[in-house]
Scaffold this motif. Structure first.
Motif, PDB file in Angstrom:
ATOM      1  N   THR A  15       0.489  -1.109  -0.247  1.00  0.00           N
ATOM      2  CA  THR A  15      -0.224   0.074  -0.019  1.00  0.00           C
ATOM      3  C   THR A  15       0.724   1.240   0.155  1.00  0.00           C
ATOM      4  O   THR A  15       2.703   1.344   0.392  1.00  0.00           O
ATOM      5  CB  THR A  15      -1.002   0.384   1.048  1.00  0.00           C
TER       6      THR A  15
ATOM      7  N   PHE B 179       4.679   2.059   0.933  1.00  0.00           N
ATOM      8  CA  PHE B 179       5.585   3.291   0.327  1.00  0.00           C
ATOM      9  C   PHE B 179       4.857   4.261   0.116  1.00  0.00           C
ATOM     10  O   PHE B 179       3.762   4.825   0.470  1.00  0.00           O
ATOM     11  CB  PHE B 179       5.997   3.178  -0.696  1.00  0.00           C
TER      12      PHE B 179
ATOM     13  N   ALA C  72       3.630   8.135  -1.458  1.00  0.00           N
ATOM     14  CA  ALA C  72       3.686   7.752  -2.627  1.00  0.00           C
ATOM     15  C   ALA C  72       3.755   9.747  -3.038  1.00  0.00           C
ATOM     16  O   ALA C  72       3.166  10.339  -3.099  1.00  0.00           O
ATOM     17  CB  ALA C  72       1.874   7.402  -2.940  1.00  0.00           C
TER      18      ALA C  72
END
Ligand code: TRP
Length: 347
Positions: free
Chosen positions: A20, A54, A56
């Motif tokens: 996600t 991560f 984004a």
């Protein structure tokens, strides 16, 4: 040739790949926490998953054009995840912009994504509708980034062949689009991509904010995760309630405050609070109990967060290490995708 970087059936049986991303705009709030961060961190500790989490930051560029906000938010979000106990030895924790393979894959997917599919994206349609309602040109002030947003997200997910993607309900459509894009690509070029599934927790996926609408930066109704204790209490005291007096029975299913409580409570606590509502608990009491529940959960991490925020260089190091783990998968896998579509050496 054997395909060393393609996931084999035996890998699937052994481990599930969970991935996600968190868009790096703004300070992480309780809605992010219950909707994405908390379940993600829990699964980062499970031994039967390979997890990818991560920042984004390329998604952030779509909504935010202030460089300092992007950087600050990236730092805050990284510190938040680490403070809350993300296991970076088991999971892969990285910054999207450190993985050039993701942007490259985005283009490859873009060339095989129906424009009509993107036309149907809720976020894009809402922006167009706002323009129409305001009597503007439908595309007024809309960047291509907003339009193509779901393709970048598909690349994030497909790059690592994620099977499960924990997201808020508002992202479910993006997962459907990702599957569409992957299916079409697989159909033409062979089974390269795993079709991912959205994982939405029905109890906690959409946390309301102080005004009862979904907690969201755009509604200005958020409660940051690591507010100092006093401010956290104040924020919770500001959650809207109705005018029922103490002693009058209250309907938990029609209460923003209850929804917030429920998002942090275990099933027993939830059932207990339901009874308290039926028994006429006063709003002041219910708010205090809600504050205590949330504060107990967050207080230890709050301290770690403050420490981490003072050492950005350590966080940078963690992210660089994460990127190199991510690229160990992404680089060879992208090579396979390039080859499949005809971007190949000439000999
Ligand atoms: N679009 C997501 C959001 O706004 C963030 C995100 C970007 C994401 N890429 C992702 C989530 C990939 C899951 C998987 O919340």
């Amino acid at each position: 040739m054997a395909a060393p970087f393609r996931k084999q059936r035996s890998d699937f049986m052994a481990k599930t790949t969970v991935l996600t991303g968190i868009t790096t705009t703004g300070t992480p709030h309780l809605g992010n926490y219950v909707g994405a961060i908390k379940p993600a961190i829990a699964s980062s500790h499970a031994s039967d998953v390979d997890s990818y989490y991560f920042l984004a930051d390329y998604h952030a560029l779509i909504k935010c054009h202030d460089p300092d906000v992007i950087q600050k938010s990236t730092l805050e979000i990284a510190a938040t995840w680490l403070a809350l106990g993300l296991d970076t030895t088991r999971s892969v924790f990285y910054r999207q912009s450190d993985i050039p393979e993701i942007t490259e894959l985005t283009w490859l997917l873009t060339c095989h994504t129906a424009k009509g599919l993107m036309n149907r994206a809720h976020a894009y349609k809402a922006a167009v509708q706002e323009n129409v309602d305001a009597g503007e040109d439908p595309d007024f002030a809309l960047a291509m980034g907003l339009f193509s947003y779901p393709i970048l997200m598909a690349a994030d997910i497909l790059m690592f062949n994620a099977q499960q993607v924990p997201v808020g309900r508002d992202q479910v459509q993006h997962l459907e689009m990702t599957r569409d894009i992957a299916q079409r690509f697989n159909h033409h070029f062979g089974e390269l991509f795993v079709l991912p599934e959205a994982v939405v927790d029905d109890n906690v996926a959409v946390l309301p904010g102080q005004d009862g609408r979904k907690m969201s930066k755009s509604y200005n109704n958020t409660i940051p995760i690591f507010l100092p204790e006093k401010k956290l209490r104040k924020s919770i005291m500001r959650i809207v309630t109705n005018s029922l007096e103490p002693g009058e029975p209250k309907d938990p299913d029609d209460s923003t405050l209850f929804a917030v409580y429920a998002a942090f409570a275990n099933p027993e606590q939830r059932a207990g609070m339901r009874e308290a509502y039926a028994g006429g608990i006063g709003w002041g009491d219910a708010k205090q109990k809600t504050f205590e529940l949330i504060n107990t959960e967050l207080a230890p991490a709050r301290e770690r967060y403050q420490e981490l925020m003072e050492r950005p260089e350590d966080i940078e190091e963690v992210l660089v290490a994460g990127a190199s783990k991510a690229r160990a998968y992404a680089t060879p896998f992208l090579q396979r995708v390039r080859h499949a579509i005809g971007i190949r050496p000439l000999d």
